[in-house]
Design an enzyme around this catalytic site. Structure first.
Site, PDB file in Angstrom:
ATOM      1  N   ARG A 163      11.668   3.324   2.580  1.00 19.24           N
ATOM      2  CA  ARG A 163      10.905   2.652   4.141  1.00 19.24           C
ATOM      3  C   ARG A 163      12.451   1.372   4.439  1.00 19.24           C
ATOM      4  O   ARG A 163      13.188   1.208   3.777  1.00 19.24           O
ATOM      5  CB  ARG A 163       9.715   1.763   3.599  1.00 19.24           C
ATOM      6  N   LYS A 218      25.365  -6.069  -0.974  1.00 19.52           N
ATOM      7  CA  LYS A 218      27.124  -6.014  -0.938  1.00 19.52           C
ATOM      8  C   LYS A 218      27.711  -5.015  -0.023  1.00 19.52           C
ATOM      9  O   LYS A 218      28.979  -5.137   0.078  1.00 19.52           O
ATOM     10  CB  LYS A 218      27.176  -5.031  -2.138  1.00 19.52           C
ATOM     11  N   HIS A 267       5.646   5.501  11.544  1.00 18.20           N
ATOM     12  CA  HIS A 267       5.188   6.009  10.024  1.00 18.20           C
ATOM     13  C   HIS A 267       4.582   7.133   9.946  1.00 18.20           C
ATOM     14  O   HIS A 267       2.700   6.499   9.592  1.00 18.20           O
ATOM     15  CB  HIS A 267       4.273   4.356   9.935  1.00 18.20           C
ATOM     16  N   ARG A 322       0.818  -1.687  -0.215  1.00 17.38           N
ATOM     17  CA  ARG A 322       0.022   0.063  -0.138  1.00 17.38           C
ATOM     18  C   ARG A 322       0.730   1.122   0.004  1.00 17.38           C
ATOM     19  O   ARG A 322       0.638   1.967  -0.441  1.00 17.38           O
ATOM     20  CB  ARG A 322      -1.157   0.092   1.368  1.00 17.38           C
ATOM     21  N   THR A 323       1.477   1.462   0.797  1.00 14.53           N
ATOM     22  CA  THR A 323       2.241   3.035   1.147  1.00 14.53           C
ATOM     23  C   THR A 323       3.509   2.663   0.023  1.00 14.53           C
ATOM     24  O   THR A 323       2.812   4.489  -0.756  1.00 14.53           O
ATOM     25  CB  THR A 323       3.152   2.683   2.130  1.00 14.53           C
TER      26      THR A 323
HETATM   27  C1  NCD Z   1       1.890  -0.726   7.977  1.00 16.46           C
HETATM   28  C2  NCD Z   1       3.448  -0.366   8.150  1.00 16.46           C
HETATM   29  O1  NCD Z   1       4.451  -1.571   7.422  1.00 16.46           O
HETATM   30  O2  NCD Z   1       3.677  -0.175   8.967  1.00 16.46           O
HETATM   31  N1  NCD Z   1       1.252  -1.441   6.690  1.00 16.46           N
HETATM   32  C3  NCD Z   1       0.891  -0.047   6.016  1.00 16.46           C
HETATM   33  O3  NCD Z   1       2.434   0.671   5.964  1.00 16.46           O
HETATM   34  N2  NCD Z   1      -0.042   0.142   5.936  1.00 16.46           N
HETATM   35  C4  NCD Z   1       1.369  -1.555   9.121  1.00 16.46           C
HETATM   36  C5  NCD Z   1       1.685  -3.148   9.133  1.00 16.46           C
HETATM   37  O4  NCD Z   1       2.388  -3.744   8.229  1.00 16.46           O
HETATM   38  O5  NCD Z   1       1.550  -3.619  10.133  1.00 16.46           O
END
Ligand code: NCD
Length: 394
Positions: A102, A81, A130, A52-53
């Site tokens: 991320r 590496k 997040h 999703r993100t």
């Molecule tokens: C979340 C995350 O990555 O922290 N997912 C997301 O970005 N929608 C929640 C999760 O992974 O549980």
């Protein structure tokens, strides 16, 4: 100043509202903004799994007419590496106008922002924060309930390792909402979040025990943290940590925000809290509850709930596009938001302490991240990268 978004605290209260208002405008016709960021290039650097993100960021940029380059498989990036994050970020940053990162380590986004000339947006750093998920969560809450001020929200599940609730808890107290953080003993909100909540004038925190909903929780001793305006909290005893009884019946929970157990970050699988299902939602306090979840959902919400009109998690995920469009317009410098008139004083640097958190960017061999420890009034010294409590140097 470049417009990084490392934690939700980087956005003022007015900026949070401004982003949601802009997202409302954009949402009216997602096809009508294809020239806003034409010529702009975003780099998605996802060194941890994501659906999703990453895709909502990329969809948001595409809808604004910008373009995207992506590195989304940690196994095919130069990190395997032995390249440091700092070097990878320097390179990506030299190719693009804005980097979305991320990373599995807490504090990685702050470290990356130090090495990038362009803005860095934190799309999740370990179990720390997040912030863009929180933008999506607040926006979904506002659309579902029509307001944020005065809402009573339950945060439910893995509140320790799940980063989304850390940013969300920080934001909720700034929007005038109250919340109940319901988790098993070893999965409760971490100290850095709780301490932050205590800094808000007129807000307080109570340890409570939910003792009247046996039909929901199968027991009568579920502990929770109640956070809200001080004048609305139940009276506490002399011992601030001794839980006071908090009968939930008679209260209306406006929304429940469910999170999955973050097994990959060390959460134990012995989960005691019940699955959210029809029976759960039939009980008094949850009759009107909107159900939110950052997703992915594993087993914590029964699939039968998906058909219930109160299940808002798929609608919530869809709002990730307009709210990230709004964020990208701001971060790229194409839209201004009100700054914080009274930003909180930064932590005062202290010597003689070090971070011992295993999943902090400062503890990663080869990264060369300096130990940076700071302290705020009435708090313990904390690592400035991951915000966990620092230990005295031996
Ligand atoms: C979340 C995350 O990555 O922290 N997912 C997301 O970005 N929608 C929640 C999760 O992974 O549980």
């Amino acid at each position: 100043m470049k417009r990084d978004l490392v934690t939700i605290e980087d956005l003022s209260d007015a900026a949070l509202v401004g982003l949601m208002d802009l997202a409302d405008d954009l949402q009216r016709d997602l096809h009508a903004h294809a020239r806003e960021l034409s010529g702009f290039l975003m780099g998605s650097l996802f060194l941890e799994p994501s659906t999703r993100t990453r895709l909502s960021f990329e969809a948001a940029m595409a809808r604004l007419g910008g373009r995207v380059i992506t590195s989304s498989d940690p196994q095919t990036s130069s990190a395997v590496k032995g390249e440091t994050l700092a070097d990878t970020v320097r390179i990506v940053d030299s190719y693009v106008d804005l980097t979305v990162l991320r990373h599995p380590h807490a504090g990685a986004a702050r470290w990356a922002a130090r090495h990038a000339r362009g803005p860095v947006v934190n799309a999740g750093d370990g179990s720390h924060e997040h912030p863009t998920q929180t933008l999506c969560d607040l926006y979904a809450l506002r659309r579902e309930r029509g307001r944020l001020k005065g809402l009573f929200v339950a945060l439910y599940g893995d509140l320790r390792y799940g980063r989304t609730t850390h940013s969300l808890a920080r934001a909720l107290v700034r929007t005038g909402a109250s919340f109940l953080a319901v988790a098993e003993d070893d999965l409760e909100l971490p100290g850095f979040v709780v301490h932050d909540l205590l800094r808000h004038p007129d807000y307080g925190v109570r340890h409570v025990v939910l003792d009247d909903l046996e039909e929901v929780f199968h027991r009568n001793d579920v502990r929770a943290l109640l956070v809200g305006p001080t004048d609305q909290l139940p009276a506490g005893g002399d011992d601030a940590h001794a839980p006071v009884s908090f009968p939930l019946r008679g209260h209306t929970i406006d929304a429940i925000y469910v999170t999955r157990l973050q097994q990959e970050r060390g959460a134990s699988t012995a989960r005691g809290l019940p699955i959210l299902d029809h029976r759960f939602l039939r009980s008094d306090p949850f009759q009107e509850t909107v159900v939110l979840h950052p997703l992915p959902r594993v087993t914590e919400i029964a699939p039968e709930v998906d058909q219930d009109p109160r299940a808002a998690y798929f609608r919530q995920a869809a709002l990730g596009v307009p709210i990230r469009m709004a964020l990208l317009m701001w971060a790229s410098g194409h839209y201004d938001l009100p700054l914080d008139e009274h930003p909180a004083a930064p932590p005062r640097p202290v010597d003689g302490f070090r971070c011992v958190a295993t999943r902090c960017i400062a503890g990663q061999d080869g990264e060369g991240v300096p130990q940076e420890i700071g302290v705020r009034e009435h708090d313990v010294p904390r690592c400035l990268w991951c915000e966990s409590e620092a230990r005295t140097e031996t």
